[in-house]
Write an enzyme that holds these catalytic residues in place. Sequence first.
Site, PDB file in Angstrom:
ATOM      1  N   ASP A  93       0.809  -1.223   0.000  1.00 14.18           N
ATOM      2  CA  ASP A  93       0.000   0.000   0.000  1.00 14.18           C
ATOM      3  C   ASP A  93       0.839   1.269   0.000  1.00 14.18           C
ATOM      4  O   ASP A  93       0.299   2.383  -0.077  1.00 14.18           O
ATOM      5  CB  ASP A  93      -0.945   0.021   1.212  1.00 14.18           C
ATOM      6  CG  ASP A  93      -2.021  -1.039   1.118  1.00 14.18           C
ATOM      7  OD1 ASP A  93      -2.557  -1.224   0.015  1.00 14.18           O
ATOM      8  OD2 ASP A  93      -2.316  -1.690   2.133  1.00 14.18           O
ATOM      9  N   ASP A 149      -5.355  -5.404  -5.637  1.00 13.63           N
ATOM     10  CA  ASP A 149      -5.233  -4.001  -5.225  1.00 13.63           C
ATOM     11  C   ASP A 149      -3.887  -3.401  -5.635  1.00 13.63           C
ATOM     12  O   ASP A 149      -3.759  -2.196  -5.853  1.00 13.63           O
ATOM     13  CB  ASP A 149      -5.363  -3.837  -3.703  1.00 13.63           C
ATOM     14  CG  ASP A 149      -6.379  -4.755  -3.047  1.00 13.63           C
ATOM     15  OD1 ASP A 149      -6.608  -5.848  -3.578  1.00 13.63           O
ATOM     16  OD2 ASP A 149      -6.922  -4.388  -2.006  1.00 13.63           O
TER      17      ASP A 149
HETATM   18  N1  GLY Z   1      -6.749  -2.269  -0.453  1.00 13.29           N
HETATM   19  C1  GLY Z   1      -7.641  -2.726   0.524  1.00 13.29           C
HETATM   20  C2  GLY Z   1      -9.054  -2.458   0.204  1.00 13.29           C
HETATM   21  O1  GLY Z   1      -9.406  -2.142  -0.920  1.00 13.29           O
HETATM   22  O2  GLY Z   1      -9.868  -2.591   1.092  1.00 13.29           O
END
Ligand code: GLY
Length: 395
Positions: A112, A173
């Site tokens: 992230d 993601d």
């Molecule tokens: N990247 C985590 C979510 O979309 O909840």
Amino acid sequence: MKNINNEGIKNKEKFSEPPALTKEYCDKAIQFILKKIDQNLEDFTYKYPAPASVNNVYPAIDNVEWTSSFWTGMLWLAYEITKDEKYRKVAEIQLESYKKRVDERIGTGTHDLGFLYTLSSVAAFKLTGSESAKNISIKAADLLMERYFEKAGIIQAWGNPDDPENGGRMIIDCCMNLPLLYWASEITGDKKYHDAAASHIKQAEKYIIRDDASSFHTYFMDIYTGKPKYGQTVQGFSDNSCWARGQAWGIYGFPLSYKYTDDYDLILLAKKVTNYFINRLPEDYVAYWDIIFTKGEEERDSSSAAIAACGLLELSKNLPLTDNDKRSYENAAMHIVKSLVENYTSKDCPESNGVLLHAVYAKPHNKGIDECNIWGDYYYFEALVRLVKDWKSFW
Ligand code: GLY
């Protein structure tokens, strides 16, 4: 290229015309967001909204989550469209805490980092040319590179990469986190970041996208051999269903990698992933939290709709005029945005400090169900900005 099915757009008439969505209409929706930002500015200068609201109110937390930058990104968007220094001032104050995070490795053991630093320091660098923002961003890209698992050619999602249980995991993601690496190569001239990102996106195409163009949420590669193992969901309904937000990350993420690699296969892939998503939208164009559901009482995920709207606009922009689906994707984005404006904002919920209601964070973990999500607010704002101006992307 793997043989992934293209369903085509099944209900073409649903997307054949744009909705009535004038510039004035979008500007009014943006004014609502700016008002919310103004109301939140003091509370969220040294603190950040939690990932999800509680009873539609975001608690204030330190800069420790994967989601802090969606708020900072909203400030940069606000600065960009208003040129009002008050937004820039707060976003610049916040850069200090992003610097601290990379310097002290606070919650940085995650893919992230791309979300966190693209919307904070890279956006700052792109808008203001700040050298310090540039250096923070490069440091973040270096930390992200620590998660590159060469044998498998992937960026590992979270946790200790050497842990046999959790290591070797890539997730859909992460497609959205690769622009930080592409950017780092452009700015430093060192190809290693680009090569890692370009490898990851091809592995995502190969393993995370299933043959029917739906997506696994996460996929494991063997930590010793780098060989593919199996897909698993964390936030979706089941391992074999299609988590709506995951599919939306793909709709947006594949065209973003195209932007930096010129690999047109990624656009063709994005079309298939997109068709799978828009073919399963309910009447009002806002997906259920998992698109195994197409009607009934399950919750919607307004954040997946906002992400998909941005992705549809990015995809459409990259298609030639001769592509029959180009207009349909643009129209689909506008229908989604219109539906969000009409029925999903907090306009009738004045106690809320969020913008978009009715999102789902992680239903299987009982987190943020039918609440505001700070990334939903960010992407809703980005979609509207994209509709009113020729936006120079932070991604
Ligand atoms: N990247 C985590 C979510 O979309 O909840």
